[in-house]
Structures are given as structure tokens and as C-alpha cells.
Write an enzyme that holds these catalytic residues in place. Structure first.
Site, mmCIF file in Angstrom:
data_model
loop_
_atom_site.group_PDB
_atom_site.id
_atom_site.type_symbol
_atom_site.label_atom_id
_atom_site.label_comp_id
_atom_site.label_asym_id
_atom_site.label_seq_id
_atom_site.Cartn_x
_atom_site.Cartn_y
_atom_site.Cartn_z
ATOM 1 N N LYS A 26 60.275 -48.926 -16.838
ATOM 2 C CA LYS A 26 61.714 -48.467 -17.383
ATOM 3 C C LYS A 26 62.852 -48.331 -16.651
ATOM 4 C CE LYS A 26 61.459 -43.946 -15.566
ATOM 5 N NZ LYS A 26 62.478 -43.685 -14.699
ATOM 6 N N ASP A 153 56.917 -38.955 -18.267
ATOM 7 C CA ASP A 153 57.095 -40.527 -18.403
ATOM 8 C C ASP A 153 56.279 -41.113 -19.337
ATOM 9 O OD1 ASP A 153 59.802 -40.215 -17.235
ATOM 10 O OD2 ASP A 153 59.213 -40.920 -15.373
#
Length: 320
Positions: A26, A153
Site C-alpha cells: 500500500k 494495516d
């Protein structure tokens, strides 16, 4: 199939074979960090964006839990319970009342300690792979719950695409993102510890006033419009000042990327990977070539986003 002394076979039945999952890294397009809370965490508001730099994780049934890692940064990673992928296997097994008897093989492309959530991605991939391998058919909400227990995350690595994250980043809302965005990713020569970057941010805030971001509405509007030129000046990361303070070479890398033709550059998450937004695929190739020769980073990769989260790779002859 094995049989226990009491004649019970069901709990020992597991299908044979393997399951392979691809999972993206990401980039944080926007990252605002609240002040340190009493529990030591910081409230985050972030826009996650999954990009086409992926790890591939294969899980097989085995006699005991094991982990092997190859590829990008493999020599820097533990292959025991210190690794989040190992913890994911233990958590999934505990959730369904089984022993975590699987072998995990990770082929890495996402940089280690690079601010792209590679460890979190691998943990998410293990959850998805075990759900498939053991034919558990757990609903996505169960996987999200397990993911949130593993780290802030991990839920986004399941989710993929583009999402607004709040809380510690684990509370997600899907963000409309039209178009494909083109990125050049510059890997630094060494990693940065996320806790160290948060500590440095706290220190900088104690002694001064590092930049604070406005609310993320304009970023969401630019994503919905699918316009990289509209998005570029809105990219922002309140952790960037701390990452640059700990690794001053990042300032040179960020400048070099923009000088090479990128629309904008940003430190991804806690760093030190720098992500450069480009107008087109052709521009990304040009920026990549120039950055590669600039001597400001270890490795350069081209990626696009958004891409899906952790997904099982279909085996030949099976439907997608």
C-alpha cells in the site's frame, strides 16, 4: 483421514494440496496523525491505496508450522513467531480450533520495513490462504476481525482498492477511485522502524510545529475524478518530517523524483519508501529510468493502483 481414540474423525480432516494468495503493498496518499493516546497509539486518518507490487504467499498442510521467505529483503525477516505471517497462522488455527500445522512460503516483492505494509500484507494473505486451504468458508467479516487483531494495516491488505482508514487505521470505508494511477516506488537502502518514526514525530511536535494536514475531502474528490494532476498537490503525510529527520537521504530522493518528471513525491507511511505519482505509464517509465541512475535509492519499481486486496490465485482448470 485419521481417527482419534474416541472414533472422532471430523476435527482431523483437512484437504490436501496448497493455496496461493497474491497480496498488494500500500501507499498512503494522505496520512494525518493525532497526538499520542494514553495507550501509546495515535489516532490516524489515512487514505490507503493498494498498488501492484505484490507478495505471493503459498500455504500447504504440514506436520508442523514452518515459514520460509525468499525475495526482496528476505534475509532481514525472522521465520518464527516474531513474523506476523506466523502469528496469523496461529490466530486462524486458534479461531477454528485446530493446530496450526501448515508450511508458509512467502515470495516477497514488497520492501521490508519500507512503509508499504509488507508484513501486514503477508499476514492477511495467510488468513485468506488458510481459509481456502482448509475449506473453512469463513465470511469476510470474520477475516477482518482476525486481521484487526494482528495489526492496524492488516485489514486494508484484505480490503485492497482505495479506502479511508480511521482509528489506528483498521476502520475502513471504501473510497471511489476512478482511473488507474501510475506510480514509481523508490526503495531506500535501509528500513525504518515504524515505532521509531512515531517516537520521532512525537519529539518533533514537542519541540516545534511540523506540518499538519487539512481534512482529506479534496483527496477523495481527486480520486473520484480520476485525475492525477488534481491529486498530486494534495498528497500528504504527517509522518514524512519524522522519516526525513531519521533518514535525511529521503529529501534527496523526493527531490530527484520530481526533477525526473513525477507530478509529486511522498514518503509512504512511516517510510522510507518514496512513492512518485506520474501522469501516464510512459511518464512512469521515464521517471523510473532517471531515478535508477540518480544514486538516491537502492531499487526502483513501477506500479499501478488501485488493485484488489489479498486474493487466492486460481489453480489451472478452476474458475476465477
Amino acid at each position: 483421514m485419521s481417527r482419534t481414540s474416541d472414533g472422532n474423525t471430523a476435527e482431523l480432516w483437512v484437504p490436501t494440496g496448497s493455496a496461493t494468495v497474491r497480496v498488494p503493498g500500500k501507499v498512503n496518499l494522505y496520512l494525518a496523525v493525532g497526538d499520542r493516546r494514553d495507550d501509546g497509539y495515535h489516532e490516524l486518518t489515512t487514505v490507503f491505496h493498494a498498488v501492484s507490487l505484490v507478495d505471493e504467499v503459498t500455504v500447504r498442510n504440514a506436520d508442523l508450522l514452518s515459514l520460509e521467505v525468499v525475495g526482496e529483503g528476505a534475509d532481514k525477516l525472522p521465520t518464527d513467531k516474531r513474523n506476523l505471517a506466523w502469528q496469523a497462522a496461529e490466530l486462524m488455527a486458534e479461531h477454528v480450533g485446530r493446530a496450526p500445522d501448515v508450511s508458509i512460503f512467502i515470495d516477497k516483492s514488497i520492501p521490508v520495513a519500507g512503509g508499504m505494509a509488507g508484513g501486514s500484507a503477508d499476514a492477511a494473505a495467510v488468513l485468506v490462504a488458510m481459509n481456502s486451504l482448509w475449506e473453512l468458508n469463513l465470511p469476510r467479516r470474520d477475516l477482518r476481525m482476525l486481521a484487526a487483531q494482528l495489526g492496524s494495516d492488516v485489514p486494508f491488505a484484505l480490503h485492497g482498492g482505495t479506502a479511508l482508514g480511521t482509528g489506528r487505521g483498521e476502520e475502513l470505508a471504501t473510497v471511489l477511485s476512478r482511473n488507474t494511477f501510475h506510480w514509481v516506488l523508490a526503495f531506500a537502502r535501509s528500513g525504518l522502524s515504524t515505532p521509531a518514526v512515531f517516537t520521532e514525530l512525537d519529539r518533533l511536535r514537542d519541540v516545534g510545529s511540523p506540518p499538519r494536514l487539512a481534512e482529506p475531502g479534496p483527496v477523495l474528490a481527486a480520486l473520484a475524478a480520476g485525475d492525477p494532476e488534481q491529486l498530486a498537490p494534495l498528497l500528504g503525510n504527517e509522518m514524512q518530517a519524522a522519516a526525513v529527520s531519521l533518514d535525511p537521504a529521503l529529501r534527496r530522493a523526493l527531490r530527484a523524483g520530481v526533477e525526473a518528471g513525477a507530478l509529486a513525491g511522498i514518503v509512504s507511511g512511516s517510510g522510507p519508501t518514496c512513492a512518485f505519482l506520474c501522469r501516464t505509464a510512459e511518464s512512469a517509465l521515464d521517471v523510473s529510468a532517471q531515478l535508477s541512475g540518480a544514486g538516491v535509492c537502492r531499487t526502483v519499481r513501477i506500479a499501478t493502483g488501485p488493485v484488489p486486496g489479498a486474493r487466492v490465485v486460481p489453480t489451472p482448470g478452476t474458475p476465477e
